[in-house]
Motif scaffolding. Sequence first.
Motif, PDB file in Angstrom:
ATOM      1  N   VAL A 155       3.163  22.263  -6.008  1.00 18.48           N
ATOM      2  CA  VAL A 155       3.990  21.067  -5.860  1.00 18.48           C
ATOM      3  C   VAL A 155       4.896  21.299  -4.664  1.00 18.48           C
ATOM      4  CG1 VAL A 155       5.871  19.724  -6.864  1.00 18.48           C
ATOM      5  CG2 VAL A 155       3.995  20.503  -8.303  1.00 18.48           C
ATOM      6  N   LEU A 156       4.994  20.350  -3.819  1.00 18.68           N
ATOM      7  CA  LEU A 156       5.902  20.476  -2.698  1.00 18.68           C
ATOM      8  C   LEU A 156       6.874  19.311  -2.771  1.00 18.68           C
ATOM      9  CD1 LEU A 156       5.732  22.514  -0.123  1.00 18.68           C
ATOM     10  CD2 LEU A 156       5.539  20.347   1.050  1.00 18.68           C
ATOM     11  N   VAL A 157       8.125  19.657  -2.684  1.00 16.19           N
ATOM     12  CA  VAL A 157       9.160  18.644  -2.897  1.00 16.19           C
ATOM     13  C   VAL A 157       8.937  17.425  -2.007  1.00 16.19           C
ATOM     14  CG1 VAL A 157      11.608  18.200  -2.522  1.00 16.19           C
ATOM     15  CG2 VAL A 157      10.873  20.254  -3.730  1.00 16.19           C
ATOM     16  N   GLY A 158       8.936  16.275  -2.631  1.00 17.08           N
ATOM     17  CA  GLY A 158       8.867  15.039  -1.868  1.00 17.08           C
ATOM     18  C   GLY A 158       7.480  14.436  -1.800  1.00 17.08           C
ATOM     19  N   HIS A 159       6.445  15.271  -1.961  1.00 19.10           N
ATOM     20  CA  HIS A 159       5.083  14.742  -1.837  1.00 19.10           C
ATOM     21  C   HIS A 159       4.494  14.488  -3.217  1.00 19.10           C
ATOM     22  CE1 HIS A 159       4.465  15.854   2.480  1.00 19.10           C
ATOM     23  NE2 HIS A 159       5.494  16.629   2.179  1.00 19.10           N
ATOM     24  N   GLN A 160       3.859  13.360  -3.382  1.00 19.74           N
ATOM     25  CA  GLN A 160       3.111  13.114  -4.614  1.00 19.74           C
ATOM     26  C   GLN A 160       1.737  12.589  -4.263  1.00 19.74           C
ATOM     27  OE1 GLN A 160       6.429  11.056  -7.072  1.00 19.74           O
ATOM     28  NE2 GLN A 160       5.268  12.403  -8.405  1.00 19.74           N
ATOM     29  N   ASP A 191      10.040   7.437   4.361  1.00 20.14           N
ATOM     30  CA  ASP A 191       8.954   7.642   3.392  1.00 20.14           C
ATOM     31  C   ASP A 191       7.632   7.275   4.072  1.00 20.14           C
ATOM     32  OD1 ASP A 191      11.020   7.977   1.557  1.00 20.14           O
ATOM     33  OD2 ASP A 191      10.377   6.356   0.229  1.00 20.14           O
ATOM     34  N   PHE A 192       6.532   7.762   3.536  1.00 14.29           N
ATOM     35  CA  PHE A 192       5.252   7.200   3.944  1.00 14.29           C
ATOM     36  C   PHE A 192       4.333   7.095   2.756  1.00 14.29           C
ATOM     37  CE2 PHE A 192       4.330  11.745   5.216  1.00 14.29           C
ATOM     38  CZ  PHE A 192       3.288  11.998   4.343  1.00 14.29           C
ATOM     39  N   TYR A 325       5.075  10.242   0.331  1.00 21.62           N
ATOM     40  CA  TYR A 325       6.099  11.215   0.671  1.00 21.62           C
ATOM     41  C   TYR A 325       7.444  10.538   0.689  1.00 21.62           C
ATOM     42  CZ  TYR A 325       9.235  14.094   3.409  1.00 21.62           C
ATOM     43  OH  TYR A 325      10.315  14.805   3.831  1.00 21.62           O
ATOM     44  N   SER A 326       8.433  11.208   0.137  1.00 20.23           N
ATOM     45  CA  SER A 326       9.811  10.762   0.322  1.00 20.23           C
ATOM     46  C   SER A 326      10.690  11.980   0.506  1.00 20.23           C
ATOM     47  CB  SER A 326      10.292   9.959  -0.878  1.00 20.23           C
ATOM     48  OG  SER A 326      11.654   9.652  -0.678  1.00 20.23           O
TER      49      SER A 326
END
Length: 408
Positions: A155-160, A191-192, A325-326
Amino acid sequence: MAAALVAVALATPPVSAAAGGRSPAERLRRQQVQGLLRKLNKAPLASIQSPDGDIIDCVHISKQPAFDHPLLKNHTIQMRPSYYPGGKYNGSKNEPHPITQTWHQNGKCPDNTVPIRRIKEEDILRASSIGKYGKKRPSYIPNLIPTADPDTPSVLVGHQHAVASARNANNHYGTKASFNLWQPEIERKDDFSLTQLWVTSGSYTDEDLNTVEAGWQVYPDMYGDNNTRLFIYWTRDAYSKTGCYNLVCPGFVQTNNQIAIGGSLSPVSIYGGSQYDIDILVWKDLNGGNWWLQVGGSDVGLLAVIPSSPASQTGPPLSNGAERYSRLMPAQTSTQMGSGHFPQEGFGKASHIKNIQVVDSSNNLQPPSGVDLLTEQSNCYNVQVGGANSNWGTYIYYGGPGKNPNCQ
Ligand SMILES: *[C@@H]1O[C@H](CO)[C@@H](O)[C@H](O)[C@H]1NC(C)=O
Ligand SMILES: *[C@@H]1O[C@H](CO)[C@@H](O)[C@H](O)[C@H]1NC(C)=O
Ligand SMILES: *[C@@H]1O[C@H](CO)[C@@H](O)[C@H](O)[C@H]1NC(C)=O
């Protein structure tokens, strides 16, 4: 049908007048921005003003940015792949339908040119630093096989993500799918939201991970608007030193005069209404070993600087899916993925990726032997394999609204 106009403006990319009366630091920054613009924007033979505000430069094919790469200086342009993957779905009634880009409304690029979205000064100024323009934020390939590569962050912070990875896809040579086109709403401009395929080899931890990625994205910080845009991405070292979106790092050789990488795609699907898809295929040419990109059944070009090993053992080598991403984490945002609706709403409401196929070692396209699904927080964004549908092959529904009462 109205005849297409060929724009004839003999434009050179504008370089704004040197700024006087600014601080030395500001002057230096502006000089660096202008230097980067001169490098990225090649002198066009014609330019087309797109209704969405883009300028599409028709650059002579031999003057395109790829040839700035030291390895490609004396490159002979390979205009066609030697082999196309064969198989059940190629060239048949199922497809392909050529894509439409917004700039097509105002003209065409002449033969022997390639359409390139002109980078504007403000595009670069929006990046957190000049050196980061067109680079990926810290990212990773969502890893479905933790034991294969235990150090890969899961898990990388911000990416889902909402991803379907082909099972048993080692020694495969590409993937193809039809991607439903949407314009997800983006809550914050940094964000994208994107939908894409990933072809990978090497490993994340050894930093020899190569990826070839392509799809559509909405990314206000990169493009200055909320349009759905065709993009490519590649890296040779696990996103460390190499790797850029689109044509920002030299390496991708365009052979097509109708498809602009980074250009807006229109129309997009409407919730409960018309649906639009784009077909994307990335495969390794048996002769020469370059990775080729085909969009809407047309060859777009080849990636000439990625080592040509097949999709390999570590990580999920062939995946199709979406990412949101946020930077605002751990709080959720209401940035949407896909249509912004959950998979269970089904066709026309949830977004889909259909006819997911892989290129096997005999250069045949075939459905994957199975898919593994990944999503981090299914109450925010989710993914499901679709049910039996003989025309859709292997397919998924994916997406979601982000922040909601069950996802805070
Ligand atoms: C390209 O060609 C020129 C002239 O033939 C030669 O001097 C140069 O070394 C070549 N560069 C590469 C990278 O092969
Ligand atoms: C797919 O392409 C291969 C190679 O070009 C060709 O031999 C084959 O007939 C094609 N299949 C279909 C169904 O069109
Ligand atoms: C993009 O969408 C956001 C959220 O819907 C909106 O606030 C913003 O004004 C839009 N930006 C542009 C350039 O249209």
